[in-house]
Design a protein around this motif. Structure first.
Motif, PDB file in Angstrom:
ATOM      1  N   THR A  66       1.117  -1.280  -0.023  1.00  0.00           N
ATOM      2  CA  THR A  66      -0.069   0.058   0.073  1.00  0.00           C
ATOM      3  C   THR A  66       0.945   1.209  -0.053  1.00  0.00           C
ATOM      4  OG1 THR A  66      -0.120   0.015   2.418  1.00  0.00           O
ATOM      5  CG2 THR A  66      -1.883  -1.027   1.192  1.00  0.00           C
ATOM      6  N   TRP A  67       0.179   2.279  -0.166  1.00  0.00           N
ATOM      7  CA  TRP A  67       0.878   3.733   0.011  1.00  0.00           C
ATOM      8  C   TRP A  67       0.285   4.420   1.029  1.00  0.00           C
ATOM      9  CZ3 TRP A  67      -0.465   8.891  -0.803  1.00  0.00           C
ATOM     10  CH2 TRP A  67       0.565   9.666  -0.946  1.00  0.00           C
ATOM     11  N   LYS A  68       0.824   4.563   2.385  1.00  0.00           N
ATOM     12  CA  LYS A  68       0.456   5.417   3.141  1.00  0.00           C
ATOM     13  C   LYS A  68      -1.085   4.894   3.638  1.00  0.00           C
ATOM     14  CE  LYS A  68       3.134   9.870   2.618  1.00  0.00           C
ATOM     15  NZ  LYS A  68       3.763   9.681   3.656  1.00  0.00           N
ATOM     16  N   GLY A  69      -1.110   3.557   3.444  1.00  0.00           N
ATOM     17  CA  GLY A  69      -2.426   2.777   3.909  1.00  0.00           C
ATOM     18  C   GLY A  69      -3.370   2.733   2.814  1.00  0.00           C
ATOM     19  N   LYS A 242      -0.220  15.016   6.591  1.00  0.00           N
ATOM     20  CA  LYS A 242      -0.204  13.444   6.018  1.00  0.00           C
ATOM     21  C   LYS A 242       0.497  13.408   4.885  1.00  0.00           C
ATOM     22  CE  LYS A 242      -3.788  11.213   8.790  1.00  0.00           C
ATOM     23  NZ  LYS A 242      -5.086  10.348   8.877  1.00  0.00           N
ATOM     24  N   TYR A 243       0.045  14.412   3.944  1.00  0.00           N
ATOM     25  CA  TYR A 243       0.491  14.176   2.511  1.00  0.00           C
ATOM     26  C   TYR A 243       1.267  15.713   2.218  1.00  0.00           C
ATOM     27  CZ  TYR A 243      -3.396  11.116   3.481  1.00  0.00           C
ATOM     28  OH  TYR A 243      -4.251  10.185   4.043  1.00  0.00           O
ATOM     29  N   VAL A 247       5.588  14.781  -1.672  1.00  0.00           N
ATOM     30  CA  VAL A 247       5.303  13.221  -1.884  1.00  0.00           C
ATOM     31  C   VAL A 247       4.690  13.003  -3.385  1.00  0.00           C
ATOM     32  CG1 VAL A 247       5.018  12.792   0.457  1.00  0.00           C
ATOM     33  CG2 VAL A 247       2.922  13.117  -0.765  1.00  0.00           C
TER      34      VAL A 247
END
Length: 276
Positions: A66-69, A242-243, A247
């Motif tokens: 996954t990517w960051k969940g 968070k993002y 990124v």
């Protein structure tokens, strides 16, 4: 067929029935002609059902990347050239007016991290990529993040994502709206913007597909490339803690894997080769 036959049909059949019959030597228990006749009786729906089963088993039994969940998905389309046939012309039509062969529009929802096609749509080229992307969303959920190229951004499609609580990142054509042109001129790296209710064509689509027309907050991201070019991404990921901005460049670049999957289909599996 599921084993991707590489040799002649007859030799593959002989080896298969040697194993099934537990014999020391091969024999032509079933002929290639009999196999070809039987193959025509198989419905395409059998392969869709088997594929759906395989996907379910994979996600239930595997530890997925996954990517960051988020399960990281990408949507992309392609065109497949089909053999000349009256039935195919009537069902699919031509890719363009003066095309010699009929063609089909392919669209897939591709799991980038796990390299698996979650959903594939095959339709007439008259059906737009966005409509097929909407159909893919039946297989997405709130734990997914979907990546889109420049051909997909539309207010109605973004509204549908918000309604279904499916996050997305989409590359926008810079001159496609005054909102994006204003953001580009501002020189800012990112901003939150309240997109107004859907209007004109988007409003028609919202009514047609029962999609909300409420205003929505989206985040605009400016990506500056080494060659001086600028990309603008639109995303529903609003939390810059968070993002963070940094990124997104690498995140969007991962969409490249779905294009590579089409390369495998066409160059290695030769899905447009109907000679056999």
């Amino acid at each position: 067929m599921l084993n991707m036959v590489n040799g002649s049909i007859q030799s593959e059949l002989s080896r298969l029935f040697q194993v099934l019959d537990d014999k020391c030597i091969t024999s032509n228990t079933v002929t290639a002609a009999a196999f070809c006749k039987a193959r025509k009786k198989i419905s395409f729906s059998a392969f869709k059902a088997i594929n759906s089963c395989l996907i379910d088993v994979f996600y239930k039994s595997s530890v997925c990347r996954t990517w960051k969940g988020f399960r990281l998905l990408a949507v992309d389309g392609s065109i497949a050239i089909l053999p000349e046939s009256k039935e195919l012309y009537e069902h699919f039509g031509r890719v363009h007016f003066d095309a010699k062969h009929p063609g089909a529009r392919l669209s897939q929802l591709y799991d980038i991290g796990n390299q698996i096609s979650v959903d594939v749509q095959i339709a007439s080229p008259r059906i737009g990529e966005r409509v097929l992307a909407m159909q893919h969303l039946e297989y997405a959920n709130s734990n997914d993040l979907v990546l889109y190229d420049r051909g997909y951004p539309a207010t109605w499609l973004f509204n549908l994502h918000i309604q279904k609580k499916v996050n997305f990142v989409a590359r926008a054509t810079v001159d496609s709206s005054h909102i994006l042109r204003h953001f580009l001129r501002s020189g800012e790296l990112e901003t939150l913007y309240e997109f107004p209710p859907a209007i004109e064509k988007s409003l028609k689509k919202c009514k047609e597909y029962n999609i909300t027309t409420m205003p929505m907050d989206l985040r605009l991201i400016r990506i500056e490339l080494p060659n001086g070019a600028v990309e603008i991404l639109i995303t529903s990921l609003l939390d810059d803690d968070k993002y963070p901005h940094e990124v997104f460049k690498e995140l969007y670049h991962q969409r490249w894997f779905v294009e590579e999957d089409y390369k495998i289909m066409k160059s290695r599996l030769q899905i447009e080769n109907f000679s056999g």
